[in-house]
Scaffold this motif. Sequence first.
Motif, PDB file in Angstrom:
ATOM      1  N   ALA A  61      -9.512  -1.222  -0.467  1.00  0.00           N
ATOM      2  CA  ALA A  61      -8.681  -0.085  -1.267  1.00  0.00           C
ATOM      3  C   ALA A  61      -7.337  -0.545  -1.521  1.00  0.00           C
ATOM      4  O   ALA A  61      -6.985   0.215  -2.493  1.00  0.00           O
ATOM      5  CB  ALA A  61      -8.793   1.314  -0.333  1.00  0.00           C
ATOM      6  N   THR A  64       0.488   8.460  -5.631  1.00  0.00           N
ATOM      7  CA  THR A  64      -0.603   9.393  -5.301  1.00  0.00           C
ATOM      8  C   THR A  64      -0.009  10.639  -4.729  1.00  0.00           C
ATOM      9  O   THR A  64      -0.830  11.638  -4.453  1.00  0.00           O
ATOM     10  CB  THR A  64      -2.017   8.972  -4.872  1.00  0.00           C
ATOM     11  OG1 THR A  64      -1.582   8.481  -3.771  1.00  0.00           O
ATOM     12  CG2 THR A  64      -2.440   7.964  -5.746  1.00  0.00           C
ATOM     13  N   PHE A  87      -5.333   6.175  -9.969  1.00  0.00           N
ATOM     14  CA  PHE A  87      -5.532   5.399  -8.871  1.00  0.00           C
ATOM     15  C   PHE A  87      -6.265   6.286  -7.868  1.00  0.00           C
ATOM     16  O   PHE A  87      -6.993   5.249  -6.922  1.00  0.00           O
ATOM     17  CB  PHE A  87      -4.198   5.179  -8.115  1.00  0.00           C
ATOM     18  CG  PHE A  87      -3.005   4.517  -9.015  1.00  0.00           C
ATOM     19  CD1 PHE A  87      -2.951   3.057  -9.064  1.00  0.00           C
ATOM     20  CD2 PHE A  87      -2.041   5.042  -9.704  1.00  0.00           C
ATOM     21  CE1 PHE A  87      -2.224   2.098  -9.821  1.00  0.00           C
ATOM     22  CE2 PHE A  87      -1.176   4.270 -10.694  1.00  0.00           C
ATOM     23  CZ  PHE A  87      -1.436   2.869 -10.773  1.00  0.00           C
ATOM     24  N   ALA A 134       0.967  -1.117  -0.164  1.00  0.00           N
ATOM     25  CA  ALA A 134      -0.134  -0.077  -0.140  1.00  0.00           C
ATOM     26  C   ALA A 134       0.942   1.304   0.014  1.00  0.00           C
ATOM     27  O   ALA A 134       0.503   2.270  -0.511  1.00  0.00           O
ATOM     28  CB  ALA A 134      -0.913   0.113   1.312  1.00  0.00           C
ATOM     29  N   THR A 151     -11.360  -1.527 -12.488  1.00  0.00           N
ATOM     30  CA  THR A 151     -12.415  -1.469 -11.217  1.00  0.00           C
ATOM     31  C   THR A 151     -12.670  -3.165 -11.400  1.00  0.00           C
ATOM     32  O   THR A 151     -12.489  -3.588 -10.412  1.00  0.00           O
ATOM     33  CB  THR A 151     -13.452  -0.550 -11.579  1.00  0.00           C
ATOM     34  OG1 THR A 151     -12.881   0.671 -11.297  1.00  0.00           O
ATOM     35  CG2 THR A 151     -14.324  -0.846 -10.072  1.00  0.00           C
ATOM     36  N   VAL A 183      -6.054  -1.469  -5.216  1.00  0.00           N
ATOM     37  CA  VAL A 183      -5.646  -0.956  -6.291  1.00  0.00           C
ATOM     38  C   VAL A 183      -4.073  -1.103  -6.861  1.00  0.00           C
ATOM     39  O   VAL A 183      -3.833  -0.778  -7.787  1.00  0.00           O
ATOM     40  CB  VAL A 183      -6.287   0.618  -6.038  1.00  0.00           C
ATOM     41  CG1 VAL A 183      -5.738   1.670  -7.053  1.00  0.00           C
ATOM     42  CG2 VAL A 183      -7.591   0.779  -5.755  1.00  0.00           C
ATOM     43  N   SER A 243      -9.546   4.099  -6.317  1.00  0.00           N
ATOM     44  CA  SER A 243      -9.502   4.117  -4.851  1.00  0.00           C
ATOM     45  C   SER A 243     -10.923   4.647  -4.249  1.00  0.00           C
ATOM     46  O   SER A 243     -11.608   3.887  -3.560  1.00  0.00           O
ATOM     47  CB  SER A 243      -8.675   4.790  -4.095  1.00  0.00           C
ATOM     48  OG  SER A 243      -7.370   4.349  -4.350  1.00  0.00           O
ATOM     49  N   LEU A 287       1.564   2.693  -3.255  1.00  0.00           N
ATOM     50  CA  LEU A 287       0.476   3.360  -3.972  1.00  0.00           C
ATOM     51  C   LEU A 287       0.343   5.002  -3.319  1.00  0.00           C
ATOM     52  O   LEU A 287       0.111   5.867  -4.114  1.00  0.00           O
ATOM     53  CB  LEU A 287      -0.917   2.560  -3.621  1.00  0.00           C
ATOM     54  CG  LEU A 287      -2.291   3.267  -4.173  1.00  0.00           C
ATOM     55  CD1 LEU A 287      -2.396   3.036  -5.369  1.00  0.00           C
ATOM     56  CD2 LEU A 287      -3.510   2.498  -3.225  1.00  0.00           C
TER      57      LEU A 287
END
Length: 457
Positions: A378, A132, A363, A125, A325, A381, A367, A128
């Motif tokens: 979440a 972002t 992303f 995570a 998705t 992703v 999310s 990710l």
Amino acid sequence: MPPTVPSPPRRVARILRTSLFAQVACALVLGVVVGRLWPGSAAAFQPLGDGFVRLVKAVISPLVFCVVVVGIARAGDLKAFGRIGLKALIWFEAASTAALLLGLVAANLVAPGSGMRVDPAGLNASALDRQTQGGSLPSATEFVLDALPNSFVGAFADNALLQVLVLACLVGAALLHLGHTKVPGILSAVEQAQEVVFTVVGFVMRLAPLAVFGATVHLIGQYGLGVMKTYGKLIVLCYAVAVLFLVLLAVALRLVSGLSLWKFVRYTREELLLALGTASSETVMPRMMQKLRRAGCRDDAVGLVLPTGYSFNLDGASIYLSIGTLFIAQAVGVDLSLGQQITVVLVLMLTSKGMAGVPGSAFLALSATAGSLGVIPAGAVALLLGVDRIMDSMRVTTNLLGNCVAVFAVSRWEGALDIERAKKVLDGETASVPEEAAGENPEVPVRAAREAAAEAG
């Protein structure tokens, strides 16, 4: 005396010297080779692409401002400009919704993530979060407020296209209200500034092959070709759906205007290849505006529809988001019902509009969609981190062509399209284009064209 036929080496040299398409294609192939053989050099070549993108972005805001101001002032009808904006928004919403639905249908039929059985707890995570940069998509209120400038200079300094559009509309409306007699020379000065910016764009475009080479080396060196094996089914599906969507766009363009999308692709092949190589549609916005104007679209339509589409008409991103998705849901073993998939469409219709200019926006949108459903973790992703950059080429090309089709369609709808001129230009009848316009194309200067004609006898 019979004409002298140039030798094959001379022909190749002339093509490489005069054709941006050939230069960019060679740079693309060379970049793949260098990135594959020397992956460690990826970081060293990245500044070539980044520097080129910066140079192009530096001229986008002044160019959009000049084109829109001149377009409004020359058209002489502010109501017509308002109608163009409204019709553009209608087209954007219809096209992006069609892209979302097409992606969902394809993902249901092919199921690219089925059988992966991924445990979301084992995903990274933190990667990710880095992608972002801890950001978030703007709310509807924030999006509207962000489109309103709080500084004339700041809008240009931040390269905020929607803010620049608002300022351009106000200045254009003011020129119409005051009339040419009260502000003599202002419109002429803006037109001259526009020509200067277009000339600068021509200079910058000569660096395009270097930018494509650097960006390609970085892509191949950093991600390699192994990702194609892991995500092959997803990649093929996204690109296939994009092609199908473009076919549907071609049919719509033919029905609305009688023009051929394939001929337009051939007409703008240099720009499309450049966008493909740099994974950025912004790098070709100035040239696309120039070519759309030469192809018969009125200035006010080009100046409003194309830049606005960069925020409101992300067809390629819509395809990727809908398929992505369902891919994530299938990979973690979640079966989405019809009602949940309808929710996906509704959420993505909103989140996809605020993606432009936000780091890791795809992303963030994924999310937000996963969070709205409440059944997809979440963190799942992060599954798309390894393939996201590969998808850039599909997203960029589809977004760009979708916006260009929108310009033609809205222009035709508003009566702002010279159909005869458009057909002649797309058919390659360059005699219909004034010589000074042809001289704007940096990879085919008038002098080189005359030399080629002389050599051909």
